[in-house]
Design a protein around this motif. Sequence first.
Motif, PDB file in Angstrom:
ATOM      1  N   ALA A   1      -7.800   9.225  -1.968  1.00  0.00           N
ATOM      2  CA  ALA A   1      -6.810   8.216  -1.591  1.00  0.00           C
ATOM      3  C   ALA A   1      -6.474   8.492  -0.138  1.00  0.00           C
ATOM      4  O   ALA A   1      -6.096   9.614   0.212  1.00  0.00           O
ATOM      5  CB  ALA A   1      -5.561   8.318  -2.463  1.00  0.00           C
TER       6      ALA A   1
ATOM      7  N   PHE B   1      -3.877  11.294   2.236  1.00  0.00           N
ATOM      8  CA  PHE B   1      -3.388  12.441   1.474  1.00  0.00           C
ATOM      9  C   PHE B   1      -4.363  13.605   1.623  1.00  0.00           C
ATOM     10  O   PHE B   1      -5.572  13.429   1.437  1.00  0.00           O
ATOM     11  CB  PHE B   1      -3.248  12.101  -0.010  1.00  0.00           C
ATOM     12  CG  PHE B   1      -2.187  11.080  -0.306  1.00  0.00           C
ATOM     13  CD1 PHE B   1      -0.857  11.465  -0.376  1.00  0.00           C
ATOM     14  CD2 PHE B   1      -2.507   9.747  -0.516  1.00  0.00           C
ATOM     15  CE1 PHE B   1       0.133  10.531  -0.645  1.00  0.00           C
ATOM     16  CE2 PHE B   1      -1.523   8.799  -0.783  1.00  0.00           C
ATOM     17  CZ  PHE B   1      -0.194   9.191  -0.859  1.00  0.00           C
ATOM     18  N   TYR B   2      -3.822  14.757   1.959  1.00  0.00           N
ATOM     19  CA  TYR B   2      -4.640  15.967   2.091  1.00  0.00           C
ATOM     20  C   TYR B   2      -4.027  17.110   1.288  1.00  0.00           C
ATOM     21  O   TYR B   2      -2.815  17.197   1.150  1.00  0.00           O
ATOM     22  CB  TYR B   2      -4.762  16.387   3.563  1.00  0.00           C
ATOM     23  CG  TYR B   2      -5.989  15.789   4.205  1.00  0.00           C
ATOM     24  CD1 TYR B   2      -7.160  16.520   4.309  1.00  0.00           C
ATOM     25  CD2 TYR B   2      -5.978  14.475   4.663  1.00  0.00           C
ATOM     26  CE1 TYR B   2      -8.306  15.962   4.876  1.00  0.00           C
ATOM     27  CE2 TYR B   2      -7.111  13.912   5.234  1.00  0.00           C
ATOM     28  CZ  TYR B   2      -8.273  14.666   5.331  1.00  0.00           C
ATOM     29  OH  TYR B   2      -9.395  14.116   5.887  1.00  0.00           O
TER      30      TYR B   2
ATOM     31  N   PHE C   1       7.733   4.188   0.888  1.00  0.00           N
ATOM     32  CA  PHE C   1       7.363   4.106  -0.524  1.00  0.00           C
ATOM     33  C   PHE C   1       8.615   3.712  -1.305  1.00  0.00           C
ATOM     34  O   PHE C   1       9.656   4.349  -1.197  1.00  0.00           O
ATOM     35  CB  PHE C   1       6.886   5.466  -1.042  1.00  0.00           C
ATOM     36  CG  PHE C   1       5.494   5.844  -0.631  1.00  0.00           C
ATOM     37  CD1 PHE C   1       4.395   5.422  -1.369  1.00  0.00           C
ATOM     38  CD2 PHE C   1       5.280   6.636   0.486  1.00  0.00           C
ATOM     39  CE1 PHE C   1       3.102   5.791  -1.004  1.00  0.00           C
ATOM     40  CE2 PHE C   1       3.990   7.012   0.862  1.00  0.00           C
ATOM     41  CZ  PHE C   1       2.903   6.584   0.116  1.00  0.00           C
TER      42      PHE C   1
ATOM     43  N   LYS D   1       9.159  17.383   2.836  1.00  0.00           N
ATOM     44  CA  LYS D   1       8.220  16.288   2.902  1.00  0.00           C
ATOM     45  C   LYS D   1       8.860  15.036   3.486  1.00  0.00           C
ATOM     46  O   LYS D   1      10.040  14.747   3.261  1.00  0.00           O
ATOM     47  CB  LYS D   1       7.723  15.948   1.480  1.00  0.00           C
ATOM     48  CG  LYS D   1       6.802  17.005   0.869  1.00  0.00           C
ATOM     49  CD  LYS D   1       5.450  17.079   1.547  1.00  0.00           C
ATOM     50  CE  LYS D   1       4.521  18.126   0.948  1.00  0.00           C
ATOM     51  NZ  LYS D   1       3.982  17.793  -0.365  1.00  0.00           N
TER      52      LYS D   1
ATOM     53  N   TYR E   1       7.544  10.757   4.187  1.00  0.00           N
ATOM     54  CA  TYR E   1       6.559   9.823   3.635  1.00  0.00           C
ATOM     55  C   TYR E   1       6.472   8.575   4.496  1.00  0.00           C
ATOM     56  O   TYR E   1       7.488   8.057   4.987  1.00  0.00           O
ATOM     57  CB  TYR E   1       6.963   9.414   2.213  1.00  0.00           C
ATOM     58  CG  TYR E   1       7.082  10.578   1.260  1.00  0.00           C
ATOM     59  CD1 TYR E   1       6.022  10.926   0.424  1.00  0.00           C
ATOM     60  CD2 TYR E   1       8.246  11.337   1.201  1.00  0.00           C
ATOM     61  CE1 TYR E   1       6.128  11.995  -0.456  1.00  0.00           C
ATOM     62  CE2 TYR E   1       8.362  12.409   0.324  1.00  0.00           C
ATOM     63  CZ  TYR E   1       7.297  12.734  -0.502  1.00  0.00           C
ATOM     64  OH  TYR E   1       7.415  13.797  -1.365  1.00  0.00           O
TER      65      TYR E   1
ATOM     66  N   ASN F   1       4.192   4.996   4.055  1.00  0.00           N
ATOM     67  CA  ASN F   1       3.168   4.290   3.290  1.00  0.00           C
ATOM     68  C   ASN F   1       2.250   3.522   4.234  1.00  0.00           C
ATOM     69  O   ASN F   1       2.302   2.295   4.312  1.00  0.00           O
ATOM     70  CB  ASN F   1       3.838   3.361   2.279  1.00  0.00           C
ATOM     71  CG  ASN F   1       2.913   3.026   1.100  1.00  0.00           C
ATOM     72  OD1 ASN F   1       1.760   3.456   1.062  1.00  0.00           O
ATOM     73  ND2 ASN F   1       3.427   2.251   0.162  1.00  0.00           N
ATOM     74  N   GLU F   2       1.420   4.254   4.949  1.00  0.00           N
ATOM     75  CA  GLU F   2       0.542   3.669   5.960  1.00  0.00           C
ATOM     76  C   GLU F   2      -0.324   2.562   5.358  1.00  0.00           C
ATOM     77  O   GLU F   2      -0.720   2.629   4.192  1.00  0.00           O
ATOM     78  CB  GLU F   2      -0.386   4.741   6.542  1.00  0.00           C
ATOM     79  CG  GLU F   2       0.313   5.819   7.340  1.00  0.00           C
ATOM     80  CD  GLU F   2       0.658   5.374   8.756  1.00  0.00           C
ATOM     81  OE1 GLU F   2       0.248   4.266   9.154  1.00  0.00           O
ATOM     82  OE2 GLU F   2       1.364   6.144   9.448  1.00  0.00           O
ATOM     83  N   ILE F   3      -0.646   1.573   6.182  1.00  0.00           N
ATOM     84  CA  ILE F   3      -1.414   0.431   5.700  1.00  0.00           C
ATOM     85  C   ILE F   3      -2.849   0.823   5.374  1.00  0.00           C
ATOM     86  O   ILE F   3      -3.339   0.561   4.282  1.00  0.00           O
ATOM     87  CB  ILE F   3      -1.358  -0.710   6.739  1.00  0.00           C
ATOM     88  CG1 ILE F   3       0.073  -1.267   6.747  1.00  0.00           C
ATOM     89  CG2 ILE F   3      -2.344  -1.805   6.408  1.00  0.00           C
ATOM     90  CD1 ILE F   3       0.400  -2.107   7.943  1.00  0.00           C
TER      91      ILE F   3
ATOM     92  N   ARG G   1       0.054   9.859   4.703  1.00  0.00           N
ATOM     93  CA  ARG G   1       1.110   9.129   4.000  1.00  0.00           C
ATOM     94  C   ARG G   1       2.196  10.066   3.494  1.00  0.00           C
ATOM     95  O   ARG G   1       3.320   9.650   3.253  1.00  0.00           O
ATOM     96  CB  ARG G   1       0.504   8.351   2.839  1.00  0.00           C
ATOM     97  CG  ARG G   1      -0.213   7.085   3.288  1.00  0.00           C
ATOM     98  CD  ARG G   1      -0.967   6.426   2.140  1.00  0.00           C
ATOM     99  NE  ARG G   1      -1.318   5.049   2.460  1.00  0.00           N
ATOM    100  CZ  ARG G   1      -2.400   4.431   2.004  1.00  0.00           C
ATOM    101  NH1 ARG G   1      -3.255   5.070   1.213  1.00  0.00           N
ATOM    102  NH2 ARG G   1      -2.633   3.166   2.322  1.00  0.00           N
ATOM    103  N   GLU G   2       1.829  11.316   3.292  1.00  0.00           N
ATOM    104  CA  GLU G   2       2.803  12.332   2.888  1.00  0.00           C
ATOM    105  C   GLU G   2       2.579  13.531   3.797  1.00  0.00           C
ATOM    106  O   GLU G   2       1.454  14.010   3.922  1.00  0.00           O
ATOM    107  CB  GLU G   2       2.573  12.717   1.423  1.00  0.00           C
ATOM    108  CG  GLU G   2       3.479  13.825   0.952  1.00  0.00           C
ATOM    109  CD  GLU G   2       3.366  14.083  -0.559  1.00  0.00           C
ATOM    110  OE1 GLU G   2       2.867  13.216  -1.311  1.00  0.00           O
ATOM    111  OE2 GLU G   2       3.802  15.161  -0.977  1.00  0.00           O
TER     112      GLU G   2
END
Lengths: 498, 498
Positions: free
Chosen positions: A20, A23-24, A138, A184, A186, A188-190, A200-201
């Motif tokens: 996804a 996310f890493y 998010f 953390k 966040y 919610n990148e396109i 995104r996180e």
Amino acid sequence: MELAKRRGFIWPSFEIYGGAGGFYDFGPLGSILKNKIIRKWRELYAVGESFLEIDSPSVMPEEVLKASGHVDHFVDAMVECQKCGTAFKATDLARNVTGKDIEGMKESEMDEFLKANGVCCPDCKGEFGKVFFFNSMFKTTIGPGSQRIGYLRPETAQGIFIDFKRLQRHARGKLPFGVIQVGKGYRNEISPRQGIIRLREFTMAEAEVFFDPDNPHHPNFSRLSGEKVRLWRAEAQIAGKDTTVDVTVKEAVEKKYIHNELIAYFAALTKKFLLELGIPFEAIRFREQKPGQRAHYSSETWDAEVRTEQFGWVEVAGLANRSDYDLSRHTKFSGEDMSVTLGESGKKVLCHVVEPSYGIDRPLYCALEHAYTDEGERKYLKLKKWLAPVEVGVFPLLKRDGLSEKAVEIQDFLRSKGLLADYDESGSIGRRYARADEIGTPYCITIDHQTLADNTVTIRDRDTSRQVRASLDNLPNLLASLICDSLVFDDAGEPIKI
Amino acid sequence: MELAKRRGFIWPSFEIYGGAGGFYDFGPLGSILKNKIIRKWRELYAVGESFLEIDSPSVMPEEVLKASGHVDHFVDAMVECQKCGTAFKATDLARNVTGKDIEGMKESEMDEFLKANGVCCPDCKGEFGKVFFFNSMFKTTIGPGSQRIGYLRPETAQGIFIDFKRLQRHARGKLPFGVIQVGKGYRNEISPRQGIIRLREFTMAEAEVFFDPDNPHHPNFSRLSGEKVRLWRAEAQIAGKDTTVDVTVKEAVEKKYIHNELIAYFAALTKKFLLELGIPFEAIRFREQKPGQRAHYSSETWDAEVRTEQFGWVEVAGLANRSDYDLSRHTKFSGEDMSVTLGESGKKVLCHVVEPSYGIDRPLYCALEHAYTDEGERKYLKLKKWLAPVEVGVFPLLKRDGLSEKAVEIQDFLRSKGLLADYDESGSIGRRYARADEIGTPYCITIDHQTLADNTVTIRDRDTSRQVRASLDNLPNLLASLICDSLVFDDAGEPIKI
């Protein structure tokens, strides 16, 4: 990145389910690195600056983020391909195709710009629909049903602002005072396509410094005032020039390059932090944001940027003057008076805020990239020694004759003394050195037959490949001194000729 | 709790916006406490057990949690009041009104049970609608539109399971091997009413131990086999008895009270962890979960529980045998073969998993409650010394005569040596001692006129109020030795008669 993935620093999340974007995972080596970077940051801010730390939730009710302006302003302009349906960030498309920055434009202006420049879908060459704004938080709901809308926090800062009154009492009314939060964040990148640079996180480390706007000074400014920083001023950027100036932060304030002394102070501290991570001065610059680029809450912002091979200049921290924006908004939206009465003068004041805000993931990536050293035959990570995820490799020369057992015993002993020691018995000594070099292990010790006879081991230095022979008795202290650079390698034992 | 809120340990989140149930902030003292507890836990698992650590995202795509069973099984039975609309957890209502546990019943059975026992809305006495199941994960979407459903992770464990193959390579094929993750977990509780005990967002520290089901042993079992634990077996619970047995974990395995040696080993380690936090043995028990109570993935579960005044017995950790449930589900759902071939025998095996899973917030609360000591006049926190958020109070006897300046200097010096020192100059020395006692500060030093003359200070011991006079020269080492209990207070300097 190949090395980082293969050796367990970082890898794309959810790989077995196709992944996804944005996310890493931090693997066994990466998570040690990350913990070390966070610890170093806390040393600077919690210990060095005596800032208070809090830890507040990552899920926040909508009211808080309405007040902070994020529900209305934390948006990205996006377009969808009308053929394949893929979504893109309009500003990214514009930059990639034309090299121009269209941040700050209205939807209709962006539409025109994209059309005028013939920008089409990079995946299928399809045409785009109209630009529209997408809130990049998010969204979720708190409790069953849709009782209450919540968002994952876009920054840790808001958790600090809404606790301001409790925190200010805890600081016993003293100004300026600082509060930090590590945790953390966040977004919610396109369609994040830049690996670990656009997540995104992510993990953030933020500091909020509350000060009296009539006295915007750091009490210990002199401590860092002589530190040099490289500035890329807005003026130069607007003129299309990449000219930077090297000045001490004192000069930066005197010449009014930086308008706030606190921002100047924390620019110096940020530079020190990045140097500690092994980023050289020449690869660090502070870019002043142009008026149209700044976040909705900021009156002056400087981004700390690091030059990388893979992604060019990467923003790793931001120093923003948030003025009284947040406290006045929360006063207005919550009805709770956020002003304080100063002990000495009895003056009532709404604090202003300077915010040094750091990403942790990006500096980690930059530290890895800058440590990567390719000397042809030999490729290794020249990580700062304190930062290495394995500090000591422990190798038995042979698996037999009791050498393995002795080596395991020494590994356990070193670990019990707080050293990150790692036992490896597989392959030739040369292969083992090479594997250790590859992950940046600064020292390797080898246990041989002589060890059993006279209680000595060889210590090998990553950067020079030189070796010395030293006694086991004082080994933990010796290694600790080497790692923190309080001992020179050649003084660690008897030199060995190879 | 009053003290905890007033002094900055914990406070309800989002207070200025009316709060939100199930969310707590850790204030300046609480966040230090939390960091210390996490550090201690890492010492046990990452250093002591040499487990690998990873750090993976808290937002997870639906596929992962479909496979793990959480989309289908991570549900709570709820009812809504038909008059006031408030939602309740059916099991909580049943327990509060009848003392009975209805976990594991079907909806219709719960309906009947609540009706038969005349359970009505505790807020407005209204009647309830039918029981239905509510998935208690926070739901969100990844990317714009509703491209992809995501959830906030209910446990950190799944991030480890889906990385199993990479991790197993990193562990060089050795079995058993363990992986830990520390981070946020989320549970969208229906109506959390138990303060910090029932949180919607919490910090977890989880370990997943992968082992060959044909060899379910801990290689160092003997290291802890003599440790005593108190067990409350399922058998006794089913018989309605609260009889517990005190046994060594070795006996527990031999007598088949605990069916898995790894669970027994980690029960001993869990007990050690709780003792380190200052929870006495008598307030710790391991409760075996009855068959109907266990999570969907577990074949044997023991909960570590701590007795508290405010909430009764509180679960602080769980030791579960997850068997090959997770790896087989992920193999099935992702199509990725999760089995490994053992180096020695060439046997192909799907690892089984034993999971020691800890909350961090609850043990923190328990440590605070057990430290709270009320001796009438004197109320203080008898925290374990290493755990105290302020380790040394630094007080000038008077604000004048250069004593303040000297005290600030000493505070900075102690902080630079890694001690959590806190300067306080306001009020009488007695008031300052009381304030320090209240937050558990183990040692306070006072700077007086003699300090300026002969470089000595007084050190006061929290628990006995006794004082000694010691030289400044060796003060950091002296205090560090006192804090880690390697030095007895009376040997720290010249005794002072008060």
